[in-house]
Design an enzyme around this catalytic site. Structure first.
Site, PDB file in Angstrom:
ATOM      1  N   ASP A 157      -0.663   5.072   0.564  1.00 49.22           N
ATOM      2  CA  ASP A 157      -1.198   6.062   1.505  1.00 49.22           C
ATOM      3  C   ASP A 157      -1.252   5.482   2.912  1.00 49.22           C
ATOM      4  O   ASP A 157      -1.935   4.493   3.158  1.00 49.22           O
ATOM      5  CB  ASP A 157      -2.616   6.489   1.079  1.00 49.22           C
ATOM      6  CG  ASP A 157      -2.597   7.368  -0.158  1.00 49.22           C
ATOM      7  OD1 ASP A 157      -1.778   8.296  -0.192  1.00 49.22           O
ATOM      8  OD2 ASP A 157      -3.396   7.125  -1.073  1.00 49.22           O
ATOM      9  N   ASP A 185       0.847  -1.184   0.000  1.00 53.30           N
ATOM     10  CA  ASP A 185       0.000   0.000   0.000  1.00 53.30           C
ATOM     11  C   ASP A 185       0.894   1.250   0.000  1.00 53.30           C
ATOM     12  O   ASP A 185       2.068   1.174   0.355  1.00 53.30           O
ATOM     13  CB  ASP A 185      -0.888  -0.037   1.262  1.00 53.30           C
ATOM     14  CG  ASP A 185      -1.918   1.067   1.292  1.00 53.30           C
ATOM     15  OD1 ASP A 185      -2.293   1.573   0.213  1.00 53.30           O
ATOM     16  OD2 ASP A 185      -2.359   1.423   2.392  1.00 53.30           O
TER      17      ASP A 185
END
Length: 198
Positions: free
Chosen positions: A11, A9
């Site tokens: 963010d 991931d």
């Protein structure tokens, strides 16, 4: 590190808003040093993969090849191509989402599109919501780029694309097909890019 590959991931993992997360940067550097495959998977539909690559390089000390970036926009296009219901679409979203969908051969239709695609839109208006609502009511496939109700920023948790989708869901009584994490669609497509099995 005994895994054959990593889906990572961005963010809140590699950065938070405009703030760096050095441990995340170091983790990617270690994967690169050991030649362990990885794909950076992001629900952010506002940026093209090229813009994500540039941002990672200039702001977060992460230098990564373009083919290691897989966005919710890319997964959305792959999903629409798989459904093969026509090349017309109405998009609520920002330039990254609209440009990529147009470059994939989809044409905007505000009356009877095959798809309504909804991502984060910082210039959201009531009229955009009205057009999307009417198109979904007429039978357009309702696609949400991601279900994130909030996005972590340096200001705090801001409204995300999922919040816009919730509004349209309430207005149409139709649930969107969500593409982005944590849904299987983007993860399975990212695994294809990574070239490993679950």
């Amino acid at each position: 590190m005994t895994y054959k590959g990593y889906l990572i991931d961005l963010d809140g993992t590699i950065y938070k808003g405009k703030n760096r997360i050095p441990a995340g940067e170091r983790f990617i550097q270690r994967l690169q040093e050991r030649n362990i495959p990885y794909v950076l998977v992001t629900n952010n539909s506002t940026r093209t993969p090229e813009k994500v690559q540039e941002m990672l390089s200039t702001q977060f000390n992460v230098h990564t090849p373009l083919d290691t970036i897989y966005t919710a926009t890319m997964a959305t296009i792959d999903y629409m191509n798989d459904l093969n219901r026509g090349k017309t679409v109405y998009v609520i979203g920002e330039t990254g989402l609209k440009t990529a969908i147009a470059e994939a051969g989809y044409v905007e239709d505000t009356e009877n599109p095959a798809y309504v695609v909804v991502g984060l839109d910082n210039d959201l208006t009531y009229e955009k919501l009205a057009v999307a609502t009417l198109a979904i009511q007429k039978g357009a496939v309702f696609i949400g780029t991601n279900p994130d109700l909030n996005i972590p920023t340096e200001r705090g948790l801001m409204p995300g694309a999922g919040a816009i989708n919730k509004l349209l869901e309430a207005a149409t009584r139709v649930q969107p097909v969500f593409i982005g994490k944590p849904n299987a669609i983007i993860m399975n497509k990212a695994l294809d890019v990574l070239g490993v099995k679950r």
